[in-house]
Design an enzyme around this catalytic site. Sequence first.
Site, PDB file in Angstrom:
ATOM      1  N   HIS A  35     -25.742 -27.507 -17.894  1.00 26.81           N
ATOM      2  CA  HIS A  35     -25.570 -27.204 -19.320  1.00 26.81           C
ATOM      3  C   HIS A  35     -25.881 -28.415 -20.193  1.00 26.81           C
ATOM      4  O   HIS A  35     -26.557 -28.301 -21.212  1.00 26.81           O
ATOM      5  CB  HIS A  35     -24.157 -26.670 -19.592  1.00 26.81           C
ATOM      6  CG  HIS A  35     -24.021 -25.224 -19.241  1.00 26.81           C
ATOM      7  ND1 HIS A  35     -23.856 -24.800 -17.947  1.00 26.81           N
ATOM      8  CD2 HIS A  35     -24.070 -24.100 -19.996  1.00 26.81           C
ATOM      9  CE1 HIS A  35     -23.790 -23.471 -17.933  1.00 26.81           C
ATOM     10  NE2 HIS A  35     -23.922 -23.026 -19.158  1.00 26.81           N
ATOM     11  N   LYS A 102     -14.692 -18.277 -15.978  1.00 17.55           N
ATOM     12  CA  LYS A 102     -13.256 -17.980 -16.057  1.00 17.55           C
ATOM     13  C   LYS A 102     -12.618 -18.770 -17.184  1.00 17.55           C
ATOM     14  O   LYS A 102     -13.122 -19.820 -17.587  1.00 17.55           O
ATOM     15  CB  LYS A 102     -12.554 -18.288 -14.729  1.00 17.55           C
ATOM     16  CG  LYS A 102     -12.345 -19.759 -14.444  1.00 17.55           C
ATOM     17  CD  LYS A 102     -11.470 -19.937 -13.218  1.00 17.55           C
ATOM     18  CE  LYS A 102     -11.408 -21.400 -12.772  1.00 17.55           C
ATOM     19  NZ  LYS A 102     -10.391 -22.180 -13.486  1.00 17.55           N
TER      20      LYS A 102
END
Lengths: 190, 292
Positions: A35, A102
């Site tokens: 990322h 999550k």
Amino acid sequence: MNISTPLNEAAVRKLKVGDAVEITGVVFTGRDAVHKYLAKGGELPAGVSLTGGIIYHCGPVVIKDDAGNWKVTAAGPTTSIREEPYQGDIIKKFGVRAVIGKGGMADRTLAACREAGAVYLHAIGGAAQVLAEHITKVRNVYFLEKFGSPEAIWELDVVNFPAVVTMDANGNSLHTEVFERSQAELAKRL
Amino acid sequence: MNTWQDSIVELIRRTSAEIPDDVQRAILAALEREKKGTIAASAMKIIEHNIALAKQKSQPICQDTGSVLFYVDCPAGFDQIAFTEAARAAVKAATQKGYLRQNSVDSLTGKNDGTNLGPGAPTLHFHQHKDAGVTVRLMLKGGGCENVGAQYSLPDEGIKADRDLAGCRKAILDAVLQAQGKGCGPGVLGVCIGGDRATGYEFSKTQLLRRLDDRNPVQELDKLEQDILNTANELGIGPMGFGGKTTLLGVKITTANRVPASYFVSISYMCWAYRRQGARFDATGKILDWLY
């Protein structure tokens, strides 16, 4: 309900917070190193397209079997909020339609989901064995040397991979709802 | 030290793949409590299935096999250097077998050499005791739950917490609120009131070595443990933060003396994938029996 890659915008926009989904198709793992790299202008490796695709926040345990094939032996989601500084831009730049992780994400990602037509899918954290059972094949791996195994991009075939929509393309977030409700409940008990 | 090495590999395997009985009982009870048909109940069902599958396949319960923390109780004269070497060799071997993920990164270069060895990896805490035997406990603590740990310095104006047990209660419950589902709840809190910043966190972690079904022998702390557990479970955060009845499976609290100027409340959060095991060993390194 079942969803398959590549995902199209209209189908994604119909998904609502609380929907249980089963995902079939291809997912690409990507976590902290990937990322940061992509958000700072890094190019996707040749052969990887995220258009209509799914990024899975996951650093799997992968071993080579006796025949020399990669095998995923444990593959639950990692905490997504660490990608909050980068996720929105990556969704928009690369045409990502769903992120699996999550713990949920925050306002910038929620805004990008609304703008671009994407959703956040919550898998069960820690359920590495159940989720690995839904990964049928390792198609490829990228950046293995550069980022190390947990941080590499693993291209995986998944079948009926279970998750819950917790942030939808209409600006709704289960995480915001639960936080606000639990904060109010706590205030009554202090 | 080959026997030691083999035994420690087995300790690592069992810790990584098999949830301790006390935790499994608490998870089953939580599954019963959640309302059927909710996403909280389906999360608990997947968790229960995952526990069974990991044990059956002898594979990691969770792919984040965590920080590798050894707690060794040994008699005076025990060769700690040889034990450390055996433990390091065992960690490397367990990584090759896939019981541990390649999970240790050089903080300066960002390199992961795939061995799980390096400064602080694994971490070993030695403690001498009068007993002739050796007891080794192992905790594998994943990053998701470690990241939601918190340390409060009281008084804390933001949460209106004074330097008393009521202030500690506010700090601990604020940590639960902030953690939401991010630490893979339902989780367990280990808490230390007092100490310096380092010992506070260290003691909070060793509280996680207690059995979930034990009770605190100190009456005030026992009361606080039950109160935090019940209150947290009324907040509706639920498994994975999906909303639901079980936010925590347990709360364990200890104290350490502090200097008059400091008043820390240190909270370690352990995920439901509670990887903690231990064994008693004979002098040659053979496993005699399991602790949990």
